[in-house]
Design a protein around this motif. Structure first.
Motif, PDB file in Angstrom:
ATOM      1  N   LEU A   1       7.799  -7.262   2.286  1.00 53.54           N
ATOM      2  CA  LEU A   1       9.057  -6.487   2.343  1.00 53.54           C
ATOM      3  C   LEU A   1      10.005  -6.936   1.242  1.00 53.54           C
ATOM      4  CD1 LEU A   1       9.880  -6.317   6.177  1.00 53.54           C
ATOM      5  CD2 LEU A   1       9.266  -4.404   4.678  1.00 53.54           C
ATOM      6  N   GLU A   2      10.095  -8.265   1.077  1.00 53.63           N
ATOM      7  CA  GLU A   2      10.986  -8.802   0.038  1.00 53.63           C
ATOM      8  C   GLU A   2      10.551  -8.303  -1.336  1.00 53.63           C
ATOM      9  OE1 GLU A   2      12.438 -12.879   2.307  1.00 53.63           O
ATOM     10  OE2 GLU A   2      10.932 -13.014   0.738  1.00 53.63           O
ATOM     11  N   GLU A   3       9.239  -8.289  -1.537  1.00 52.28           N
ATOM     12  CA  GLU A   3       8.705  -7.845  -2.832  1.00 52.28           C
ATOM     13  C   GLU A   3       9.007  -6.356  -3.059  1.00 52.28           C
ATOM     14  OE1 GLU A   3       7.560  -9.478  -5.289  1.00 52.28           O
ATOM     15  OE2 GLU A   3       6.737  -7.847  -6.499  1.00 52.28           O
TER      16      GLU A   3
ATOM     17  N   GLY B   1       0.776  -1.240   0.000  1.00 47.33           N
ATOM     18  CA  GLY B   1       0.000   0.000   0.000  1.00 47.33           C
ATOM     19  C   GLY B   1       0.808   1.290   0.000  1.00 47.33           C
ATOM     20  N   ILE B   2       0.441   2.200   0.887  1.00 51.50           N
ATOM     21  CA  ILE B   2       1.024   3.545   0.919  1.00 51.50           C
ATOM     22  C   ILE B   2       2.501   3.488   1.315  1.00 51.50           C
ATOM     23  CG2 ILE B   2       0.906   5.781   2.092  1.00 51.50           C
ATOM     24  CD1 ILE B   2      -2.182   5.304   2.339  1.00 51.50           C
ATOM     25  N   GLY B   3       2.852   2.580   2.230  1.00 52.39           N
ATOM     26  CA  GLY B   3       4.257   2.457   2.645  1.00 52.39           C
ATOM     27  C   GLY B   3       5.131   2.013   1.485  1.00 52.39           C
ATOM     28  N   ARG B   4       4.668   1.018   0.729  1.00 50.33           N
ATOM     29  CA  ARG B   4       5.438   0.551  -0.440  1.00 50.33           C
ATOM     30  C   ARG B   4       5.578   1.680  -1.465  1.00 50.33           C
ATOM     31  NH1 ARG B   4       3.618  -4.805  -3.366  1.00 50.33           N
ATOM     32  NH2 ARG B   4       4.990  -5.732  -1.805  1.00 50.33           N
ATOM     33  N   ALA B   5       4.472   2.347  -1.762  1.00 47.83           N
ATOM     34  CA  ALA B   5       4.514   3.421  -2.772  1.00 47.83           C
ATOM     35  C   ALA B   5       5.449   4.548  -2.335  1.00 47.83           C
ATOM     36  CB  ALA B   5       3.103   3.956  -3.013  1.00 47.83           C
ATOM     37  N   THR B   6       5.454   4.849  -1.045  1.00 52.63           N
ATOM     38  CA  THR B   6       6.320   5.920  -0.540  1.00 52.63           C
ATOM     39  C   THR B   6       7.787   5.515  -0.633  1.00 52.63           C
ATOM     40  OG1 THR B   6       4.579   6.698   0.942  1.00 52.63           O
ATOM     41  CG2 THR B   6       6.853   7.316   1.513  1.00 52.63           C
ATOM     42  N   ALA B   7       8.085   4.275  -0.259  1.00 55.98           N
ATOM     43  CA  ALA B   7       9.474   3.796  -0.363  1.00 55.98           C
ATOM     44  C   ALA B   7       9.927   3.832  -1.820  1.00 55.98           C
ATOM     45  CB  ALA B   7       9.575   2.384   0.199  1.00 55.98           C
ATOM     46  N   GLN B   8       9.056   3.400  -2.723  1.00 54.80           N
ATOM     47  CA  GLN B   8       9.410   3.419  -4.153  1.00 54.80           C
ATOM     48  C   GLN B   8       9.648   4.854  -4.628  1.00 54.80           C
ATOM     49  OE1 GLN B   8       5.891   0.973  -5.405  1.00 54.80           O
ATOM     50  NE2 GLN B   8       7.401  -0.097  -6.647  1.00 54.80           N
ATOM     51  N   ARG B   9       8.816   5.773  -4.181  1.00 57.19           N
ATOM     52  CA  ARG B   9       8.948   7.172  -4.611  1.00 57.19           C
ATOM     53  C   ARG B   9      10.273   7.775  -4.117  1.00 57.19           C
ATOM     54  NH1 ARG B   9       5.769  11.549  -6.953  1.00 57.19           N
ATOM     55  NH2 ARG B   9       7.346  13.180  -6.970  1.00 57.19           N
ATOM     56  N   ILE B  10      10.580   7.561  -2.847  1.00 51.10           N
ATOM     57  CA  ILE B  10      11.812   8.139  -2.287  1.00 51.10           C
ATOM     58  C   ILE B  10      13.030   7.510  -2.961  1.00 51.10           C
ATOM     59  CG2 ILE B  10      13.215   8.295  -0.172  1.00 51.10           C
ATOM     60  CD1 ILE B  10      10.563   8.709   1.367  1.00 51.10           C
TER      61      ILE B  10
ATOM     62  N   LYS C   1      12.601  -5.909  -3.852  1.00 51.23           N
ATOM     63  CA  LYS C   1      12.872  -6.373  -5.216  1.00 51.23           C
ATOM     64  C   LYS C   1      12.436  -5.312  -6.238  1.00 51.23           C
ATOM     65  CE  LYS C   1      11.770 -10.500  -7.976  1.00 51.23           C
ATOM     66  NZ  LYS C   1      10.477 -10.355  -8.649  1.00 51.23           N
ATOM     67  N   LEU C   2      11.251  -4.773  -6.050  1.00 51.08           N
ATOM     68  CA  LEU C   2      10.744  -3.750  -6.981  1.00 51.08           C
ATOM     69  C   LEU C   2      11.703  -2.555  -7.028  1.00 51.08           C
ATOM     70  CD1 LEU C   2       6.960  -3.811  -5.961  1.00 51.08           C
ATOM     71  CD2 LEU C   2       7.893  -4.448  -8.199  1.00 51.08           C
ATOM     72  N   ILE C   3      12.209  -2.163  -5.861  1.00 52.96           N
ATOM     73  CA  ILE C   3      13.086  -0.981  -5.798  1.00 52.96           C
ATOM     74  C   ILE C   3      14.444  -1.269  -6.420  1.00 52.96           C
ATOM     75  CG2 ILE C   3      14.378   0.496  -4.168  1.00 52.96           C
ATOM     76  CD1 ILE C   3      11.805   0.463  -2.416  1.00 52.96           C
ATOM     77  N   THR C   4      15.023  -2.418  -6.083  1.00 57.73           N
ATOM     78  CA  THR C   4      16.366  -2.700  -6.625  1.00 57.73           C
ATOM     79  C   THR C   4      16.294  -2.952  -8.130  1.00 57.73           C
ATOM     80  OG1 THR C   4      16.142  -4.948  -5.779  1.00 57.73           O
ATOM     81  CG2 THR C   4      17.486  -3.476  -4.503  1.00 57.73           C
ATOM     82  N   GLU C   5      15.222  -3.599  -8.587  1.00 58.84           N
ATOM     83  CA  GLU C   5      15.073  -3.812 -10.037  1.00 58.84           C
ATOM     84  C   GLU C   5      14.926  -2.493 -10.797  1.00 58.84           C
ATOM     85  OE1 GLU C   5      13.208  -8.329 -10.100  1.00 58.84           O
ATOM     86  OE2 GLU C   5      11.907  -6.641 -10.606  1.00 58.84           O
ATOM     87  N   ALA C   6      14.405  -1.491 -10.106  1.00 59.52           N
ATOM     88  CA  ALA C   6      14.263  -0.173 -10.748  1.00 59.52           C
ATOM     89  C   ALA C   6      15.536   0.665 -10.582  1.00 59.52           C
ATOM     90  CB  ALA C   6      13.066   0.556 -10.146  1.00 59.52           C
ATOM     91  N   GLY C   7      16.590   0.057  -9.992  1.00 52.22           N
ATOM     92  CA  GLY C   7      17.875   0.768  -9.855  1.00 52.22           C
ATOM     93  C   GLY C   7      18.050   1.483  -8.535  1.00 52.22           C
ATOM     94  N   GLY C   8      17.116   1.267  -7.582  1.00 53.93           N
ATOM     95  CA  GLY C   8      17.193   1.948  -6.284  1.00 53.93           C
ATOM     96  C   GLY C   8      17.962   1.140  -5.252  1.00 53.93           C
ATOM     97  N   ASN C   9      18.091   1.738  -4.076  1.00 53.28           N
ATOM     98  CA  ASN C   9      18.869   1.148  -2.992  1.00 53.28           C
ATOM     99  C   ASN C   9      17.960   0.889  -1.793  1.00 53.28           C
ATOM    100  OD1 ASN C   9      21.127   0.283  -1.652  1.00 53.28           O
ATOM    101  ND2 ASN C   9      21.853   2.344  -1.103  1.00 53.28           N
ATOM    102  N   ALA C  10      17.791  -0.401  -1.416  1.00 54.08           N
ATOM    103  CA  ALA C  10      16.875  -0.725  -0.316  1.00 54.08           C
ATOM    104  C   ALA C  10      17.417  -1.853   0.544  1.00 54.08           C
ATOM    105  CB  ALA C  10      15.504  -1.132  -0.879  1.00 54.08           C
ATOM    106  N   ALA C  11      17.113  -1.786   1.831  1.00 49.68           N
ATOM    107  CA  ALA C  11      17.343  -2.899   2.748  1.00 49.68           C
ATOM    108  C   ALA C  11      16.088  -3.016   3.594  1.00 49.68           C
ATOM    109  CB  ALA C  11      18.563  -2.621   3.623  1.00 49.68           C
ATOM    110  N   PHE C  12      15.895  -4.147   4.270  1.00 48.58           N
ATOM    111  CA  PHE C  12      14.667  -4.260   5.057  1.00 48.58           C
ATOM    112  C   PHE C  12      14.868  -5.037   6.345  1.00 48.58           C
ATOM    113  CE2 PHE C  12      13.654  -8.685   4.307  1.00 48.58           C
ATOM    114  CZ  PHE C  12      14.189  -8.966   3.053  1.00 48.58           C
ATOM    115  N   ALA C  13      13.928  -4.843   7.280  1.00 45.36           N
ATOM    116  CA  ALA C  13      13.896  -5.597   8.534  1.00 45.36           C
ATOM    117  C   ALA C  13      12.451  -5.794   8.943  1.00 45.36           C
ATOM    118  CB  ALA C  13      14.643  -4.840   9.626  1.00 45.36           C
TER     119      ALA C  13
END
Ligand SMILES: NC(=O)c1ccc[n+]([C@@H]2O[C@H](COP(=O)([O-])OP(=O)(O)OC[C@H]3O[C@@H](n4cnc5c(N)ncnc54)[C@H](O)[C@@H]3O)[C@@H](O)[C@H]2O)c1
Length: 249
Positions: free
Chosen positions: A43-45, A17-26, A48-60
């Motif tokens: 979180l894994e998904e 939802g909104i958290g995923r969209a916000t993380a993708q936007r930032i 994956k969406l962010i790194t595949e788009a060239g972004g930098n993400a980690a999760f917990a």
């Protein structure tokens, strides 16, 4: 736009939802994002969406209502990326029930996740935000601004989030940390589908919350969160912005 180049954002509720969209936007604007949620698969998904788009993400994984997990998660974010510039408190739960039927333990649970969770994340993140001159964006709701039928627990929790937001704004503004909120309304996500209404809900009351034109997806909230969290929001502090398609106009 690269408004978050060199910045690190911790986003809760980032599995959907909104958290995923916000993380993708930032991330799409150059920020490194630390994704936090109870739902590991989501979180894994998102990662994956962010790194595949060239972004930098980690999760917990983290239950935001657990103080120990919250502090460990903020530490893990700083250990991973070396700093923290933006905290987006987006994780939340909804309970829709006739007021007379809400068990007190369910009322408490909604407050624990939506309000106490936001409080604990802010408390754990503030030392790092003071170091970087960072900021906080909390997620309130239109239910903090107008009565939400069957939403006594939810609306009460979001009213608290709005008050907490203004309090932090005045307490930390002079020390260089801003705190704002968004008030989403009727956003197309799992929560926004309204699927949990009590069976005998009065639909005339429920329809009061419909947008004037049409429902929209979580990206409309992400855009406003990103504005508030970026330098574009430099002079905005203690504000909450209603993003509800005009429902409460
Ligand atoms: N969708 C709407 O119309 C709407 C309207 C007003 C406010 N909001 C608020 O926006 C935020 C995001 O909602 P959404 O619509 O994306 O809902 P969603 O259900 O799609 O996402 C909520 C996320 O929060 C996570 N979460 C729930 N409890 C948690 C906990 N204890 N610890 C960590 N993570 C937890 C869930 O796993 C989920 O990934 C919430 O705070 C919600 O109250 C949404």
């Amino acid at each position: 736009m690269n408004r978050f180049e060199g910045k690190v954002a911790l986003v809760t509720g980032a599995a959907a939802g909104i958290g995923r969209a916000t993380a993708q936007r930032i991330a799409s604007e150059g920020g490194s994002v630390f994704l936090v949620d109870v739902a590991r698969d989501g979180l894994e998904e998102t990662a994956k969406l962010i790194t595949e788009a060239g972004g930098n993400a980690a999760f917990a994984t983290c239950d935001v209502s657990d103080e120990g997990e919250v502090h460990a998660t903020v530490q893990a974010c700083v250990a991973e990326f070396g700093r923290l510039d933006v905290l987006c408190n987006i994780a939340g739960i909804l309970l829709l029930e006739h007021f007379e039927k809400i068990p007190v333990e369910k009322f408490r649970r909604v407050l624990e996740v939506n309000l106490v969770g936001t409080f604990m994340l802010c408390q754990a993140a503030l030392p790092h935000l003071l170091e970087t001159g960072g900021n906080i964006v909390n997620t309130s709701s239109t239910s903090a601004l107008a009565g939400m039928p069957y939403g006594a627990a939810y609306g009460t929790s979001k009213g608290g989030v709005s008050a907490l937001t203004r309090t932090l704004a005045v307490e930390f503004g002079k020390r260089g940390v801003r705190c704002n909120a968004v008030n989403p309304g009727s956003i197309k996500t799992a929560m926004g589908s309204g699927g949990n209404l009590p069976d005998d809900a009065d639909m005339q009351l429920v329809m009061r919350a419909m947008p004037i034109d049409k429902a929209r997806g979580p990206e409309v909230i992400a855009a406003v969160v990103a504005m508030l969290a970026s330098e574009d929001g430099a002079h905005i502090n203690g504000e909450e912005i209603r993003v509800d398609g005009g429902t409460l106009s």
